[in-house]
Design an enzyme around this catalytic site. Structure first.
Site, PDB file in Angstrom:
ATOM      1  N   GLY A 208     -36.349  -6.886 -27.057  1.00 47.00           N
ATOM      2  CA  GLY A 208     -37.286  -7.781 -26.373  1.00 47.00           C
ATOM      3  C   GLY A 208     -36.603  -8.598 -25.294  1.00 47.00           C
ATOM      4  N   CYS A 209     -35.412  -9.088 -25.588  1.00 47.56           N
ATOM      5  CA  CYS A 209     -34.644  -9.853 -24.600  1.00 47.56           C
ATOM      6  C   CYS A 209     -34.313  -8.988 -23.393  1.00 47.56           C
ATOM      7  CB  CYS A 209     -33.343 -10.372 -25.217  1.00 47.56           C
ATOM      8  SG  CYS A 209     -33.548 -11.434 -26.662  1.00 47.56           S
TER       9      CYS A 209
END
Length: 264
Positions: A208-209
């Site tokens: 996600g990052c």
């Protein structure tokens, strides 16, 4: 050189948070900067401890950055308390920050809660309305909407609700077994599906990052939002596909590895 700022927590294992964001910026040839919101003791197995930075210090970090090297895009990740969120929102408004990509880090990939319960309302009221793009995964979209998301139609409903509420584009990420790896962009009279193929790897710490920071890097480079998302998904897929942790590295992607789980 274009510039991008990550406002997020530090991941001592190097696969997520500030470390993942800076690697991703570098891979896109964007000059990366960071305002660290918290120190975390974490790895691919979970988050063991969080030490939050004082809000006044985070404000000083932001002022130092904007007063010297103004970011062309801003990615926001882990912000764990109401006071910290309010401070970040106030400084971003003051500095008129642009191209804000907000990854509402409420739950880590491993299932750990990263956002204090009393901070969610402040996040929704103060920070989300500043974002150009908000990138919730399925559990986060459920927490924000109060609805259960079990299929593509419910992803559309959630995206529409969030886009109206925050007057922002919403990228609902379908990677939590709801719709394979297909993501949905909703907002400003458009709904676009970005198809993806699930890649069989356990090395997903920090995905996600990496996706949100890749989108921010593309925005910093002047790429329009739909193409920025498409480019970022392709980049993340390539990182996962070549899986450097398993010895399948491929040149320039090697240094952008995600967290490498050895729990096979």
């Amino acid at each position: 050189m274009r510039t991008a700022l990550s406002i997020a927590g530090s991941d001592c294992s190097g696969g997520a948070g500030i470390q993942a964001d800076l690697k991703t910026f570098a891979a896109h040839h964007v000059y990366g900067m960071s305002a660290i919101t918290a120190l975390t003791a974490q790895n691919t197995l979970g988050v063991q401890a969080i030490h939050e930075a004082p809000p006044v210090f985070v404000a000083q970090e932001l002022d130092s950055i904007f007063d010297d090297i103004r970011p062309d895009a801003v990615k926001i990740g882990m912000v764990s308390s109401a006071a910290l969120i309010a401070t970040i929102a106030e400084r971003l408004r003051f500095h008129k920050a642009m191209n804000i990509v907000l990854d509402p880090v409420m739950v880590s990939t491993s299932g750990s809660r990263l956002l204090a319960a009393d901070a969610q309302k402040v996040l929704e009221d103060e920070l989300m309305p500043l974002a150009l793009l908000i990138t919730p995964n399925i559990p986060e979209a459920e927490a924000l909407t109060g609805m259960k998301i079990r299929n593509a139609d419910e992803m559309v409903q959630a995206g529409r609700l969030l886009s109206r509420r925050f007057n922002a584009d919403i990228l609902v990420k379908g990677g939590h077994a709801v719709n394979d790896a297909n993501d949905l962009l909703v907002g400003h009279e458009r709904e676009i599906w970005f198809e993806g193929k699930r890649i069989n790897t356990k090395n997903t710490h920090g995905t996600g990052c990496t996706l949100s920071s890749a989108i921010a890097a593309n925005l910093a480079l002047g790429v329009e939002l739909p193409k920025a998302i498409s480019n970022a998904k392709e980049y993340l897929s390539e990182v996962l596909r070549h899986d450097p942790c398993l010895g399948h590295g491929n040149g320039p992607l090697d240094h952008a590895a995600l967290g490498c789980s050895r729990q096979f």
